[in-house]
Design a protein around this motif. Structure first.
Motif: not given
Ligand SMILES: *[C@@H]1O[C@H](CO)[C@@H](O)[C@H](O)[C@H]1NC(C)=O
Ligand SMILES: *[C@@H]1O[C@H](CO)[C@@H](O)[C@H](O)[C@H]1NC(C)=O
Ligand SMILES: *[C@@H]1O[C@H](CO)[C@@H](O)[C@H](O)[C@H]1NC(C)=O
Ligand SMILES: *[C@@H]1O[C@H](CO)[C@@H](O)[C@H](O)[C@H]1NC(C)=O
Ligand SMILES: *[C@@H]1O[C@H](CO)[C@@H](O)[C@H](O)[C@H]1NC(C)=O
Ligand SMILES: *[C@@H]1O[C@H](CO)[C@@H](O)[C@H](O)[C@H]1NC(C)=O
Ligand SMILES: *[C@@H]1O[C@H](CO)[C@@H](O)[C@H](O)[C@H]1NC(C)=O
Ligand SMILES: *[C@@H]1O[C@H](CO)[C@@H](O)[C@H](O)[C@H]1NC(C)=O
Length: 534
Positions: A446-450, A475-479
């Motif tokens: 689980i986790g992503a840059n949404t 912590t798994r979802f930046p921002g």
């Molecule tokens: C979010 O993006 C950053 C910068 O590209 C990357 O280092 C990180 O692994 C990404 N995080 C996730 C959870 O995908």
């Protein structure tokens, strides 16, 4: 066999009468066509989606379609102010989003405003969506093995020396029945998973004409939200997850290890009772300490274990057992301000009295008398929320070996994590009996840059989904930001808070997240006392 309770991981919303709307009167289609239903201004529609999303264009020849039941509390603004649907999931898995919005749609519209359609959908397999998740050909077959809700309770694994073995065998029997019935009804259960429910959410948003999803999910709805945000990070419009599951424990059928704050809620009951005194909490004599009351509850358990109580009531008959007692206590921890603690105190006092009166607590778990027919399952409302829970939660999870020694050890561990480990360890046992899984089901990570950061909500004392789960998930979802609600109970729906409502609204409308570390309080008022004067 004995039954199990799943209330612990779901939001109990008022049950909507099955005959309040005839879902058969509307047809399912690729486009949404709304019809007035239930009470004005609610509208209903059915949306067709592929059971198997991997088959793409060959939908007609594949395993076929599911039909999702949708209800909306409609937006009430001009077209240029309209902001699209907010999808809601009430938990479970296996709870009906339709029922939740029929009862709560107006109040949710009050939180978010008239710019939005407030949409309840029954996830595939659940409620009025078809095909339903069912392990039985008829309701009579089901009634012979599992009681109707609300009588579904977790058997306490403390109750007998062989309870783990018996429980496992019972769940294995259910698993075999699931396989047998599924083979006879087209092999659909393997598609009833959370990844597909997340794909359905995108289908629903697109049917409204939106590429970005706006969503609020509580309890298990937090797993659905995390899954959606991980699979479709670019389609995150606004996602609120509230009462947050730790995905690692979910995928390992290990929720019993996650309930690290449950005993704080237990303690709040005994502390609150001791200080409220007998006028508000009749389970105390006025002289007892919190520890005395805890002992008194343990003695009551021993007495009911030795001598369970038979009851014959209007509409039900049965036995109030040690497991029933444990489950009624656990239930109260989920909604203490909504009369849960007060009710529990009265029920325990009656049970501890010389009359051993169990009728109040029994009312929480009594099954309606089953009236036998041998008719085949109805299309709508087939199955029970227990079957839906098993198919979805266990289908989502990694296989659990039906190794009795390991499960015994798991149960002993669970009782170290919380004093209700004897009930919660059932969540793992049940999955040890279930074997219908796709090998390509999404099981993390689980986790992503949404595309928009998500909002998480956690209570300071949530018996099922501790604040730590929200913090870890964040912590798994930046921002993303965790909003803390200083309250006892499960999810932010446990008590009214203008502060929580204002943050949810600002996020949905403007994308504004609370500042890190924001803590909301419950609204002041008599409705929110744990032990209001009787
Ligand atoms: C979010 O993006 C950053 C910068 O590209 C990357 O280092 C990180 O692994 C990404 N995080 C996730 C959870 O995908
Ligand atoms: C599923 O829905 C699609 C699109 O509406 C339709 O073309 C197809 O025939 C349906 N499949 C079945 C098996 O009903
Ligand atoms: C919709 O808005 C109108 C005008 O403000 C109001 O009279 C009506 O009560 C609203 N309908 C609902 C269901 O809130
Ligand atoms: C409280 O304790 C005292 C001393 O043990 C006893 O006399 C009294 O009856 C108790 N009161 C109640 C309400 O049990
Ligand atoms: C048990 O308690 C219920 C109220 O919860 C009451 O109606 C009933 O009369 C009591 N029964 C006995 C035998 O005292
Ligand atoms: C029990 O807990 C211990 C310590 O946390 C852990 O190492 C062990 O794997 C657990 N056993 C089971 C069966 O869950
Ligand atoms: C998954 O199952 C399919 C169909 O049974 C099979 O073809 C495929 O090899 C399996 N994939 C893995 C990774 O086991
Ligand atoms: C959303 O933003 C607008 C414009 O900045 C502001 O007027 C409004 O108060 C905000 N609404 C909420 C609920 O924060």
């Amino acid at each position: 066999m004995s039954s199990l309770l799943l209330r612990s991981f779901l939001l109990v919303s008022a049950v909507v009468a099955a005959d309040a709307f005839d879902w058969d009167s509307i047809s399912s289609a690729d486009a949404l066509s709304w019809t007035a239903c239930y009470d004005a201004p609610l509208e209903c529609a059915r949306l067709s989606v592929p059971l198997d999303y991997t088959t793409g264009a060959s939908r007609a020849e594949s395993v076929g379609n599911a039909s999702l039941a949708l209800v909306r509390f409609p937006a009430n603004v001009s077209a240029n102010e309209y902001r699209g649907p907010i999808l809601f999931n009430p938990g479970g898995p296996g709870e009906s989003g339709v029922s939740a919005i029929v009862s709560l749609g107006a109040s949710f519209a009050g939180i978010f405003g008239a710019q939005f359609d407030i949409v309840g959908f029954d996830p595939r397999g659940v409620g009025y969506s078809t095909p339903g998740i069912s392990f039985f050909a008829t309701a009579a077959e089901r009634a012979a093995l599992i009681p109707n809700p609300p009588a579904i309770v977790y058997p306490s694994l403390n109750a007998t020396p062989n309870a783990v073995g018996e429980g496992l065998a019972g769940y294995q029997l259910l698993g075999l029945l699931a396989e047998q019935n599924d083979a006879a009804t087209g092999g659909v259960l393997r598609y009833m998973t959370t990844d597909n429910a997340a794909r359905d959410m995108l289908s629903i948003a697109r049917a409204f004409g939106f590429e970005k999803v706006q969503y609020w999910g509580v309890s298990y709805g937090s797993m659905l939200g995390q899954t959606f945000a991980t699979l479709f990070p670019e389609n995150v419009g606004r996602v609120i997850i509230d009462g947050v599951f730790d995905a690692d424990t979910y995928y390992n059928s290990d929720q019993a290890s996650a309930v690290v704050d449950l005993d704080k809620a237990v303690q709040a009951f005994f502390d609150g009772c001791a200080s409220a005194g007998p006028a508000a909490c009749p389970f105390t004599d006025g002289n007892s300490t919190s520890a005395d009351l805890s002992d008194k509850f343990a003695q009551l358990g021993a007495s009911i274990m030795k001598a369970p109580i038979p009851l014959l009531t209007t509409g039900s008959r049965g036995i109030f057992t040690y497991s029933a007692l444990r489950n009624t206590f656990l239930d109260a921890l989920f909604a203490p301000y909504q009369g849960g603690f007060s009710f529990l105190a009265q029920g325990l006092a009656a049970l501890a009295s010389p009359a051993r009166n169990a009728s109040l607590l029994y009312g929480e778990v009594q099954a309606p008398i089953f009236e036998c027919t041998n008719e085949a399952e109805e299309v709508f409302g087939a199955g029970s929320n227990l079957e839906a829970y098993i198919a979805i939660a266990c289908g989502d999870a990694f296989p659990v070996e039906p190794d009795l020694d390991a499960l015994e050890a798991y149960y002993r561990n669970a009782t170290q994590v919380s004093s209700f480990g004897d009930l919660l360890a059932n969540v793992r046992l049940v999955c040890a009996g279930y074997n219908i899984r796709r090998n390509d089901t999404f099981r993390g990570p689980i986790g992503a840059n949404t595309s928009t950061p998500i909002l998480l909500v956690g209570n300071t004392i949530d018996p099922a989904t501790p604040l730590a789960g929200a913090q870890k998930t964040s912590t798994r979802f930046p921002g993303s930001v965790v909003l803390t609600f200083d309250a006892i109970g499960h999810t932010s729906l446990t008590a009214p808070s203008a502060c929580v409502a204002e943050h949810l609204r600002a996020y949905m409308l403007n994308g504004t997240l609370p500042k890190e570390g924001t803590v909301c309080q419950i609204d002041e008022g008599v409705d929110t006392e744990l032990f209001p004067a009787l």
